[in-house]
Design an enzyme around this catalytic site. Structure first.
Site, PDB file in Angstrom:
ATOM      1  N   ASP A   1       0.873  -1.168   0.000  1.00 40.54           N
ATOM      2  CA  ASP A   1       0.000   0.000   0.000  1.00 40.54           C
ATOM      3  C   ASP A   1       0.916   1.226   0.000  1.00 40.54           C
ATOM      4  OD1 ASP A   1      -2.416   1.564   0.394  1.00 40.54           O
ATOM      5  OD2 ASP A   1      -1.730   1.831   2.456  1.00 40.54           O
TER       6      ASP A   1
ATOM      7  N   ASP B   1       0.023   5.107   1.130  1.00 36.56           N
ATOM      8  CA  ASP B   1      -0.056   6.076   2.230  1.00 36.56           C
ATOM      9  C   ASP B   1      -0.233   5.361   3.564  1.00 36.56           C
ATOM     10  OD1 ASP B   1       0.033   8.526   3.372  1.00 36.56           O
ATOM     11  OD2 ASP B   1      -1.771   9.310   2.443  1.00 36.56           O
TER      12      ASP B   1
END
Length: 240
Positions: free
Chosen positions: A23, A25
């Site tokens: 992922d 952020d």
């Protein structure tokens, strides 16, 4: 489950892997202040309390968030343009997750297969990688690429497919910070290492994370064999 006293002292554990999916952020960078400013601006423009939006937006695609609050803006042309401005306007508001740069550099040096799988748009993720001068993966799965965002597993399954792995049932490691992302990785059938950076431990445990660490400094690529297309990750100081 209630995590009464956080104890990050689990002994070192070795995990075999064939590919790694990250992922963005909360996992590679933390752009929370920038994202808050972004949603405050949009919330004020559409007449919706930004705090209401922020309570539901983390780890989710903007198109899904806007579908709830202002459907007429829930289109990729608007969202890509708006998100592409975030690293330009608020670049100084983002910081690296400790250990993330070293991990990505390590993967690049070893030519290990990895990809970013994010709920953000392509202009957003490439903008942050450029601004922060972080390694660019050969493959990225962004919000525009899938019909449904996390916790649907489609994005992570697409990430694995893009890696072009030779194993029939490859061992995939997912790095996440949000419960929706953890659930997405687990639903895809992968091992999920959750970072305790943006959500509570209770939420990460409930979502089903296999390991929970404070940040990327707890994870090291110990070896990578090109001949077999496999490697070993060491995880230290995970939640007991």
């Amino acid at each position: 489950m209630t995590v009464t006293e956080a104890n990050f002292s689990a002994p070192a554990q070795m995990i075999e892997c064939h590919g790694l999916l990250f992922d963005m952020d909360g996992t590679i960078i933390d752009s929370t202040p920038a994202i808050v400013k972004h949603w405050q601006k949009i919330g004020n423009e559409i007449g919706v309390d930004p705090e209401v939006i922020l309570a539901t937006s983390h780890g989710r695609r903007s198109i899904d968030v806007l579908q709830m609050y202002e459907p007429k803006l829930a289109n990729w042309e608007y969202i890509s343009k708006a998100e592409g401005r975030i690293p330009i306007e608020y670049g100084s508001d983002a910081v690296e997750i400790p250990g993330s740069r070293a991990m990505l550099d390590q993967l690049e040096e070893q030519a290990a297969p990895w990809a970013i799988v994010t709920s953000g748009t392509r202009p957003l993720v490439t903008g942050w990688l450029d601004v922060m001068k972080l390694a660019h993966p050969k493959n990225i799965v962004t919000a525009e690429d899938v019909p449904n965002g996390k916790p649907d597993p489609a994005c992570y399954k697409m990430g694995e497919k893009k890696l072009l792995l030779q194993q029939q049932k490859p061992s995939i490691i997912v790095f996440e910070d949000a419960p929706a992302g953890v659930r997405s990785g687990k639903a895809a059938g992968y091992t999920v290492i959750a970072l305790y950076t943006t959500h509570s431990l209770e939420q990460l445990v409930e979502a089903g994370a296999d390991y929970i660490v404070k940040d990327m400094r707890s994870v090291t690529l110990k070896s990578w064999e090109q001949s077999t297309g496999s490697g070993t990750l060491e995880v230290i100081n995970a939640l007991v």
